[in-house]
Write an enzyme that holds these catalytic residues in place. Structure first.
Site, PDB file in Angstrom:
ATOM      1  N   HIS A   1       3.158  33.188   6.919  1.00  0.00           N
ATOM      2  CA  HIS A   1       2.664  32.352   8.014  1.00  0.00           C
ATOM      3  C   HIS A   1       1.220  32.710   8.384  1.00  0.00           C
ATOM      4  O   HIS A   1       0.783  33.845   8.210  1.00  0.00           O
ATOM      5  CB  HIS A   1       3.563  32.481   9.236  1.00  0.00           C
ATOM      6  CG  HIS A   1       4.749  31.560   9.188  1.00  0.00           C
ATOM      7  ND1 HIS A   1       5.871  31.740   9.976  1.00  0.00           N
ATOM      8  CD2 HIS A   1       4.997  30.437   8.451  1.00  0.00           C
ATOM      9  CE1 HIS A   1       6.741  30.777   9.723  1.00  0.00           C
ATOM     10  NE2 HIS A   1       6.235  29.982   8.804  1.00  0.00           N
TER      11      HIS A   1
ATOM     12  N   HIS B   1       4.060  41.018  19.366  1.00  0.00           N
ATOM     13  CA  HIS B   1       4.273  39.592  19.092  1.00  0.00           C
ATOM     14  C   HIS B   1       5.058  38.930  20.226  1.00  0.00           C
ATOM     15  O   HIS B   1       6.104  38.312  20.025  1.00  0.00           O
ATOM     16  CB  HIS B   1       5.014  39.423  17.757  1.00  0.00           C
ATOM     17  CG  HIS B   1       4.880  38.036  17.183  1.00  0.00           C
ATOM     18  ND1 HIS B   1       5.660  36.975  17.603  1.00  0.00           N
ATOM     19  CD2 HIS B   1       4.084  37.537  16.216  1.00  0.00           C
ATOM     20  CE1 HIS B   1       5.346  35.892  16.922  1.00  0.00           C
ATOM     21  NE2 HIS B   1       4.387  36.196  16.062  1.00  0.00           N
TER      22      HIS B   1
ATOM     23  N   HIS C   1       5.240  38.165   5.811  1.00  0.00           N
ATOM     24  CA  HIS C   1       5.531  36.811   5.347  1.00  0.00           C
ATOM     25  C   HIS C   1       4.253  35.988   5.354  1.00  0.00           C
ATOM     26  O   HIS C   1       3.193  36.464   5.752  1.00  0.00           O
ATOM     27  CB  HIS C   1       6.631  36.150   6.181  1.00  0.00           C
ATOM     28  CG  HIS C   1       6.295  35.975   7.622  1.00  0.00           C
ATOM     29  ND1 HIS C   1       6.308  37.009   8.540  1.00  0.00           N
ATOM     30  CD2 HIS C   1       5.940  34.857   8.329  1.00  0.00           C
ATOM     31  CE1 HIS C   1       5.988  36.552   9.729  1.00  0.00           C
ATOM     32  NE2 HIS C   1       5.764  35.246   9.630  1.00  0.00           N
TER      33      HIS C   1
ATOM     34  N   HIS D   1      13.017  32.990  15.047  1.00  0.00           N
ATOM     35  CA  HIS D   1      12.734  34.239  15.762  1.00  0.00           C
ATOM     36  C   HIS D   1      13.998  34.659  16.511  1.00  0.00           C
ATOM     37  O   HIS D   1      14.741  33.810  17.002  1.00  0.00           O
ATOM     38  CB  HIS D   1      11.596  34.061  16.772  1.00  0.00           C
ATOM     39  CG  HIS D   1      10.260  33.801  16.153  1.00  0.00           C
ATOM     40  ND1 HIS D   1       9.434  34.789  15.710  1.00  0.00           N
ATOM     41  CD2 HIS D   1       9.620  32.632  15.913  1.00  0.00           C
ATOM     42  CE1 HIS D   1       8.322  34.260  15.220  1.00  0.00           C
ATOM     43  NE2 HIS D   1       8.406  32.945  15.340  1.00  0.00           N
TER      44      HIS D   1
END
Length: 813
Positions: free
Chosen positions: A81, A431, A79, A409
């Site tokens: 970001h 992450h 994505h 998330h």
């Protein structure tokens, strides 16, 4: 009661390529700069390529040096970001990466503008040295990015990958990567909860060997979305009621659009109560983002699509929210609501407004997303009394601070449920901060301990490799005519096995072109082998091996050509005017074996004892010592003359006459210079003069006779000339007796010894032997050990000895 732990079974790794190696270059026990490298069967895939929001300059990059960029085959970005995609321009334009890059269509569209905003903020907030790439780099990199649709499978060099919906933000995708049958699912950032405009993450529905998933929130669980929205609007209205300014630091695009939808809905519902309270969205990409989200409505959920189809109005074209590119219209005092980027309060408009409003207690700050460690957003969540000013010093904090997360998330409940659905034997957590990651690993391990789901959870740190061994099964699809019959147990399948990028297909030769795009071709092979003997001898040896052979004879101006056909597959052509044999055949496994046999026979004909025996006959005339002299046109044998001789002729044709003495003497001089330092060619090129310590010997270029008054010098030159003769003669002449060196009388040897004091004596001459006997045969045989000056080339060494007491039969080819 305790149970004994089962011993782990160690499976030996036969092939290093059977190891699946997963290396986090970023997002290993941290949140930010996501970058995971997957390596298997010689293929390498990079998953995401982001920057760390809490760092600047090169320190914000992943550890690219750990893996050579030129070895990466594919880069997949989940994505747009910053922490997942912002390093892509740098990687594509400032490294040796030559692979292909893929994003979904919405991700590529939004990424361009989000990266542009990142460059603008970086260049205005930091020095030029901190800017990692320019606008030109971004434009060039963006042109190289390829698009992939959701559920579309793409294959690159044997790497298959498919994109699936991940939720999180517009265009976010999970990637299912398959290499040689091993499937790895990388979730990136994902959400299992459908909100106002996004679909939830989906399960690919296939068996997964390795699951790489985020662990951002560890074992924390979110409140239900409805409760979070209610709490969010309550906080906003409290700040507005006390006539304060409500600040929300957000990203320019992404979850911000979800917050704008919530605010727009609430303001329209309570329009009278909130009348006159402005809502600002401060972003250089505000209007651009509105157009982008309208363009990609079909990538959103059914709710937003129905709303668009019903009203015909872009849901992101807001009525109550004012989109601005700067803060000129934002009042210094409330009431007002402002959403401004960046979300981590490191710089930009959100940092300016924070420093302006922090000292006043009526103002409020709402943190709506995940705050990365090391950023001001993470610091201010703990409500410190002072905050650092961007220009230096500190600022008192009196404004209220609330943390209501709308980051898409997964929490523990969603993450653990998804892991249970996938049931991959290996789960790799990325992450997530180290403590959160370790807690999640312990929770998952404890949950499934003793159950039928055996799972191993890995939590690698940056650059730490996770090595997993997979011995993939090789399965071949049978296609074409071979598949017309259903095989039974014990049946054999015979065909062409075609391998392409780890997939195997078994087809019949006739179906090869139809099913594999491979057309069979006939390879005509031809081989030329040097050959100096006769055709009769060649045919004899071939028939001894292969039986009676078909013969085709062709006559031309150049001479006679004989073609022998062996097993109807190999042709052997002997031409009288050529110094080689031509072998031709159609290349395949069986024909190659026959051709190899023919080559072996031809190469050994001249050295075969049978050839010498076959070509042996008695002569009616006598041979003197000179009859063994071979005269040649060149040091290299003229094989065509020998090949044209009859098999059993016994005349003087074995002496090849010299027609070019100049060539012969030049090559002979090179040969003699290896043994003697003083060698000269006569002016008429008819002879060679060798000088050794005042002694002179002359060698005739035509007959190779030695003329010298020194018996000692003659004894040293004679073995060398014998080698030259043997080198110059064809096979049939090798059976002729070589002239023996003339023995030197002991008296003359004694006299000449005084003249040769400085000359090294042959090692086989004994100083104590008063007779000074010279054994010529022994000198030739043992030359390599005893006299390096005279016999340096052991390749020309001859072991042939003549019996002086008998006259051998002359052998002529």
């Amino acid at each position: 009661m305790t149970t004994k732990r089962r011993a782990e079974v160690s499976v030996p790794i036969e092939d290093e390529n059977d190891q699946l190696i997963i290396t986090p270059l970023g997002a290993g026990r941290e949140v930010g700069r996501s970058c995971i490298v997957l390596e298997y069967k010689g293929k390498k895939v990079m998953l995401d390529c982001g920057l760390h929001a809490g760092r600047s300059g090169p320190n914000s990059l992943p550890y690219f040096d750990d893996v050579g960029p030129e070895t990466i085959d594919v880069l997949l970005v989940t994505h747009f970001h910053i922490d997942h995609a912002a390093a892509v321009p740098y990687y594509l334009e400032h490294t040796s990466f030559k692979g292909r890059t893929f994003m979904t269509r919405p991700t590529k569209g939004v990424f361009r503008w989000l990266a542009t905003d990142y460059i603008r903020v970086t260049n205005t907030s930091n020095s030029d040295a901190s800017a990692l790439y320019s606008e030109a780099d971004l434009i060039n990199a963006h042109a190289k990015i390829e698009e992939i649709d959701v559920h579309q499978q793409v294959e690159v060099n044997g790497i298959k990958f498919t994109a699936y919906n991940a939720g999180h933000v517009l265009g976010a995708a999970m990637f299912l990567i398959e290499i040689a049958g091993v499937k790895v699912l990388y979730t990136g950032d994902y959400s299992r909860e459908e909100d106002r405009h996004l679909v939830q993450a989906e399960n690919p529905g296939v068996y997964i060997h390795v699951l790489i998933t985020e662990s951002t929130y560890g074992v924390q669980s979110h409140h239900p979305r409805v409760e979070r929205e209610r709490e969010f609007m309550t906080c906003v209205r409290e700040v507005v009621r006390r006539r304060g300014c409500c600040l929300m630091p957000v990203t320019a695009l992404g979850r911000t659009q979800e917050l704008l939808l919530i605010l727009e809905e609430h303001w329209s519902r309570y329009a009278q109560e909130l009348e006159g309270v402005p809502v600002f969205f401060i972003s250089a990409l505000g209007k651009t983002g509105t157009r982008l989200y309208q363009a990609y409505i079909m990538h959103m959920n059914q709710r937003i699509q129905r709303q668009f189809n019903r009203t015909g109005r872009n849901p992101f074209d807001f009525k109550y929210i004012k989109t601005r590119t700067n803060i000129s219209e934002v009042p210094d005092s409330g009431p007002c609501v402002v959403l401004a980027s960046p979300g981590m309060l490191q710089n930009g408009v959100s940092r300016q407004l924070l420093e302006r409003w922090a000292p006043r207690p009526e103002n409020g700050l709402i943190i709506t997303g995940y705050s990365v460690e090391g950023t001001l957003a993470r610091t201010i969540v703990n409500s410190p009394e002072v905050i650092p000013a961007f220009s230096g010093g500190t600022i008192p904090r009196r404004m209220t601070v609330k943390n209501i997360s709308f980051s898409a998330h997964v929490d523990y409940a969603q993450n653990s449920a998804f892991i249970d659905e996938i049931r991959a034997p290996h789960v790799i957590l990325v992450h997530g901060e180290e403590n959160a990651m370790k807690q999640l690993r312990a929770k998952i391990t404890d949950t499934y301990r003793g159950s039928d789901y055996e799972v191993t959870v890995h939590t690698p740190q940056n650059t730490q490799k996770v090595r997993l061994h997979f011995h993939g099964e090789k399965m071949a699809r049978v296609m074409g005519s071979l598949a017309s019959k259903v095989p039974r147990e014990g049946d054999y399948a015979s065909g062409i096995l075609v391998e392409r990028d780890f997939s195997y297909t078994l087809v019949d030769v006739a179906d090869l072109h139809e099913f594999t795009n491979i057309a069979p071709v006939v390879i005509e092979q031809q081989l030329c082998i040097p050959y100096a003997s006769s055709y009769t001898l060649l045919r004899y040896h071939l028939e001894q091996m292969f039986g009676e052979l078909a013969l085709t004879t062709e006559r031309s101006d150049s001479g006679l050509a004989h073609v022998l056909r062996i097993y109807d597959v190999v042709d052997v052509c002997h031409s009288s005017w050529k110094s080689y044999v031509e072998i031709e055949w159609e290349g395949n496994a069986m024909n190659d074996m026959v051709a190899d046999s023919v080559v072996a026979i031809v190469l050994n004909i001249e050295s075969s004892p049978a050839s010498v025996k076959l070509t042996q006959s008695s002569c009616s005339h006598e041979h003197s010592a000179k009859s063994g002299i071979v005269e040649a046109d060149d040091i290299s044998l003229d094989a065509s003359e020998v090949a044209s001789q009859e098999l059993n002729s016994c005349d003087d044709s074995h002496q090849i006459r010299v027609s070019d003495c100049e060539k012969v003497i030049a090559k002979l001089a090179l040969f003699m210079q290896q043994q003697f330092s003083e060698v000269a060619i006569a002016d008429d090129h008819s002879s060679l003069v060798v000088t050794l310590n005042g002694l002179v010997a002359t060698i005739d270029a035509r007959t190779l006779d030695i003329a010298t008054e020194s018996h000692m010098l003659r004894a040293r030159i004679s073995p060398i000339i014998a080698r030259v003769r043997r080198t110059m003669r064809p096979l049939g002449h090798h059976s002729l007796p070589l002239p023996e060196p003339v023995p030197a009388s002991p008296l003359l040897e004694k006299l000449e010894e005084l003249q040769l004091e400085s000359t090294p004596k042959p090692s086989n001459v004994d100083d104590d032997d008063k007779d000074m006997h010279i054994d010529v045969d022994s000198d030739v045989d043992d030359d390599d050990e005893d006299d390096d000056e005279v016999y340096e080339d052991d390749e020309v060494h001859s072991d042939t000895k003549s019996d002086p007491g008998s006259e051998p039969d002359t052998k002529v080819l």
